[in-house]
Design an enzyme around this catalytic site. Structure first.
Site, PDB file in Angstrom:
ATOM      1  N   TRP A 169      20.144   6.783 -26.610  1.00 38.64           N
ATOM      2  CA  TRP A 169      20.626   6.499 -25.256  1.00 38.64           C
ATOM      3  C   TRP A 169      21.030   5.034 -25.203  1.00 38.64           C
ATOM      4  O   TRP A 169      20.377   4.189 -25.805  1.00 38.64           O
ATOM      5  CB  TRP A 169      19.524   6.749 -24.233  1.00 38.64           C
ATOM      6  CG  TRP A 169      19.417   8.175 -23.792  1.00 38.64           C
ATOM      7  CD1 TRP A 169      18.770   9.178 -24.431  1.00 38.64           C
ATOM      8  CD2 TRP A 169      19.982   8.743 -22.616  1.00 38.64           C
ATOM      9  NE1 TRP A 169      18.886  10.344 -23.726  1.00 38.64           N
ATOM     10  CE2 TRP A 169      19.637  10.103 -22.591  1.00 38.64           C
ATOM     11  CE3 TRP A 169      20.755   8.228 -21.572  1.00 38.64           C
ATOM     12  CZ2 TRP A 169      20.022  10.964 -21.582  1.00 38.64           C
ATOM     13  CZ3 TRP A 169      21.133   9.088 -20.564  1.00 38.64           C
ATOM     14  CH2 TRP A 169      20.775  10.430 -20.570  1.00 38.64           C
TER      15      TRP A 169
ATOM     16  N   ILE B 255      11.290   9.140 -24.948  1.00 37.86           N
ATOM     17  CA  ILE B 255      10.083   9.972 -24.956  1.00 37.86           C
ATOM     18  C   ILE B 255       9.822  10.580 -26.333  1.00 37.86           C
ATOM     19  O   ILE B 255       8.677  10.836 -26.695  1.00 37.86           O
ATOM     20  CB  ILE B 255      10.156  11.055 -23.852  1.00 37.86           C
ATOM     21  CG1 ILE B 255       9.973  10.385 -22.487  1.00 37.86           C
ATOM     22  CG2 ILE B 255       9.117  12.143 -24.065  1.00 37.86           C
ATOM     23  CD1 ILE B 255       9.981  11.310 -21.307  1.00 37.86           C
TER      24      ILE B 255
ATOM     25  N   VAL C 171      15.735   1.872 -25.135  1.00 39.34           N
ATOM     26  CA  VAL C 171      15.915   1.190 -23.852  1.00 39.34           C
ATOM     27  C   VAL C 171      15.772   2.206 -22.729  1.00 39.34           C
ATOM     28  O   VAL C 171      16.287   3.321 -22.812  1.00 39.34           O
ATOM     29  CB  VAL C 171      17.268   0.442 -23.775  1.00 39.34           C
ATOM     30  CG1 VAL C 171      18.450   1.386 -23.927  1.00 39.34           C
ATOM     31  CG2 VAL C 171      17.388  -0.354 -22.496  1.00 39.34           C
ATOM     32  N   VAL C 172      15.023   1.800 -21.710  1.00 32.41           N
ATOM     33  CA  VAL C 172      14.867   2.602 -20.498  1.00 32.41           C
ATOM     34  C   VAL C 172      15.238   1.681 -19.346  1.00 32.41           C
ATOM     35  O   VAL C 172      14.631   0.621 -19.170  1.00 32.41           O
ATOM     36  CB  VAL C 172      13.422   3.117 -20.325  1.00 32.41           C
ATOM     37  CG1 VAL C 172      13.321   4.016 -19.098  1.00 32.41           C
ATOM     38  CG2 VAL C 172      12.947   3.850 -21.577  1.00 32.41           C
ATOM     39  N   ILE C 173      16.251   2.069 -18.591  1.00 35.19           N
ATOM     40  CA  ILE C 173      16.743   1.245 -17.484  1.00 35.19           C
ATOM     41  C   ILE C 173      16.375   1.916 -16.166  1.00 35.19           C
ATOM     42  O   ILE C 173      16.612   3.113 -15.979  1.00 35.19           O
ATOM     43  CB  ILE C 173      18.269   1.035 -17.597  1.00 35.19           C
ATOM     44  CG1 ILE C 173      18.586   0.308 -18.919  1.00 35.19           C
ATOM     45  CG2 ILE C 173      18.792   0.243 -16.400  1.00 35.19           C
ATOM     46  CD1 ILE C 173      20.071   0.197 -19.230  1.00 35.19           C
TER      47      ILE C 173
ATOM     48  N   THR D  50      14.978   6.843  -9.169  1.00 34.42           N
ATOM     49  CA  THR D  50      13.817   7.730  -9.022  1.00 34.42           C
ATOM     50  C   THR D  50      12.621   7.164  -9.794  1.00 34.42           C
ATOM     51  O   THR D  50      12.785   6.268 -10.622  1.00 34.42           O
ATOM     52  CB  THR D  50      14.138   9.139  -9.570  1.00 34.42           C
ATOM     53  OG1 THR D  50      14.279   9.054 -10.994  1.00 34.42           O
ATOM     54  CG2 THR D  50      15.414   9.698  -8.943  1.00 34.42           C
TER      55      THR D  50
ATOM     56  N   HIS E  98      11.239   8.353 -12.242  1.00 34.09           N
ATOM     57  CA  HIS E  98      11.309   8.773 -13.639  1.00 34.09           C
ATOM     58  C   HIS E  98      11.132   7.584 -14.587  1.00 34.09           C
ATOM     59  O   HIS E  98      10.463   7.688 -15.618  1.00 34.09           O
ATOM     60  CB  HIS E  98      12.648   9.484 -13.891  1.00 34.09           C
ATOM     61  CG  HIS E  98      12.807  10.008 -15.274  1.00 34.09           C
ATOM     62  ND1 HIS E  98      12.111  11.097 -15.741  1.00 34.09           N
ATOM     63  CD2 HIS E  98      13.587   9.590 -16.299  1.00 34.09           C
ATOM     64  CE1 HIS E  98      12.456  11.332 -16.994  1.00 34.09           C
ATOM     65  NE2 HIS E  98      13.344  10.423 -17.357  1.00 34.09           N
TER      66      HIS E  98
ATOM     67  N   ASN F 281       6.311  -2.206 -30.423  1.00 35.23           N
ATOM     68  CA  ASN F 281       7.047  -1.635 -29.294  1.00 35.23           C
ATOM     69  C   ASN F 281       8.255  -2.507 -28.967  1.00 35.23           C
ATOM     70  O   ASN F 281       8.149  -3.518 -28.295  1.00 35.23           O
ATOM     71  CB  ASN F 281       6.132  -1.514 -28.078  1.00 35.23           C
ATOM     72  CG  ASN F 281       6.789  -0.791 -26.926  1.00 35.23           C
ATOM     73  OD1 ASN F 281       7.994  -0.561 -26.928  1.00 35.23           O
ATOM     74  ND2 ASN F 281       6.004  -0.440 -25.935  1.00 35.23           N
TER      75      ASN F 281
ATOM     76  N   ARG G  71      18.720  -8.821 -24.030  1.00 37.91           N
ATOM     77  CA  ARG G  71      17.594  -8.776 -24.959  1.00 37.91           C
ATOM     78  C   ARG G  71      17.934  -8.027 -26.248  1.00 37.91           C
ATOM     79  O   ARG G  71      17.087  -7.849 -27.111  1.00 37.91           O
ATOM     80  CB  ARG G  71      16.401  -8.093 -24.276  1.00 37.91           C
ATOM     81  CG  ARG G  71      15.820  -8.941 -23.166  1.00 37.91           C
ATOM     82  CD  ARG G  71      15.020  -8.111 -22.174  1.00 37.91           C
ATOM     83  NE  ARG G  71      14.390  -8.931 -21.151  1.00 37.91           N
ATOM     84  CZ  ARG G  71      15.021  -9.475 -20.111  1.00 37.91           C
ATOM     85  NH1 ARG G  71      16.328  -9.288 -19.955  1.00 37.91           N
ATOM     86  NH2 ARG G  71      14.368 -10.219 -19.229  1.00 37.91           N
TER      87      ARG G  71
END
Length: 160
Positions: free
Chosen positions: A27, A60, A81-83, A87, A89, A114, A128
Site C-alpha cells: 500500500w 496487518i 505505512v498506515v495513514i 474512521t 480503522h 518496526n 519519513r
C-alpha cells in the site's frame, strides 16, 4: 514530532554474518518502495548484500510474515505505512501491527524493527520515507536498529 530531532548517530558497523529479512507492504507504493530502498542501502553498507525481502499487501499481514521470518533469520525489519483516514480503522490497524510485531520479537527473541509509519497525512509519510525531499529515512533507521540489536544479542549470548 519528527524532523530529525533526537535521532542518534549510528556509527558504521559490520553485520555481514547477520541473516536479515525485510517484510514490506505494498500500500502507498512510492513510500513503501522508498522505505525498502533505505533498508537495502543500510543492509549493504553493513555488509549484507542480499537480505531476504518479502512483500505483502497491507500492514496487518506484516506481523505473521515477520513471525515466520524469525525462524530462519537473525533480524527482521517491518516496513509499511498506515495513514489516518476518517474512521477509527487507523487506530485498530496501528495497534494490531505494533502489538503483533512486539509480540513476535519477544516470543522469538529475535529483533523485529518496526519501520511501519503511522502518520496523520501522506505528506508526513513522504517526509519519513527516505526520498530526496524527506527529512528522515525510517527504512534505514529501522534496519540499523534491527542489525545493531542482533549484534548486541549475539554478544550477550556468547557471554553466557
Amino acid at each position: 514530532m519528527s524532523g530529525g530531532a533526537g535521532i542518534p548517530d549510528v556509527p558504521a558497523f559490520d553485520a555481514s554474518g547477520v541473516r536479515l529479512a525485510i517484510v514490506a507492504s505494498t500500500w502507498h507504493t512510492k513510500i513503501c518502495d522508498a522505505l525498502l530502498a533505505g533498508a537495502r542501502n543500510t543492509a549493504a553498507d553493513s555488509g549484507i548484500d542480499n537480505p531476504t525481502v518479502v512483500r505483502v499487501l497491507g500492514a496487518i499481514e506484516i506481523p505473521v510474515v515477520a513471525q515466520e521470518l524469525t525462524r530462519n533469520h537473525d533480524a527482521v525489519v517491518a516496513l509499511g505505512v498506515v495513514i489516518r483516514g476518517e474512521t477509527p480503522h487507523f487506530d485498530y490497524v496501528c495497534d494490531v501491527v505494533t502489538q503483533g510485531l512486539t509480540r513476535v520479537s519477544l516470543d522469538s527473541s529475535t529483533p523485529v524493527a518496526n519501520g511501519v509509519l503511522t502518520t496523520n497525512s501522506e505528506e508526513q509519510a513522504l517526509n519519513r520515507a527516505g526520498l530526496p525531499t524527506s527529512d528522515e529515512d525510517k527504512g534505514a533507521q529501522a534496519t540499523a536498529a534491527a542489525l545493531t540489536t542482533a549484534l548486541t544479542l549475539r554478544e550477550l549470548r556468547a557471554e553466557s
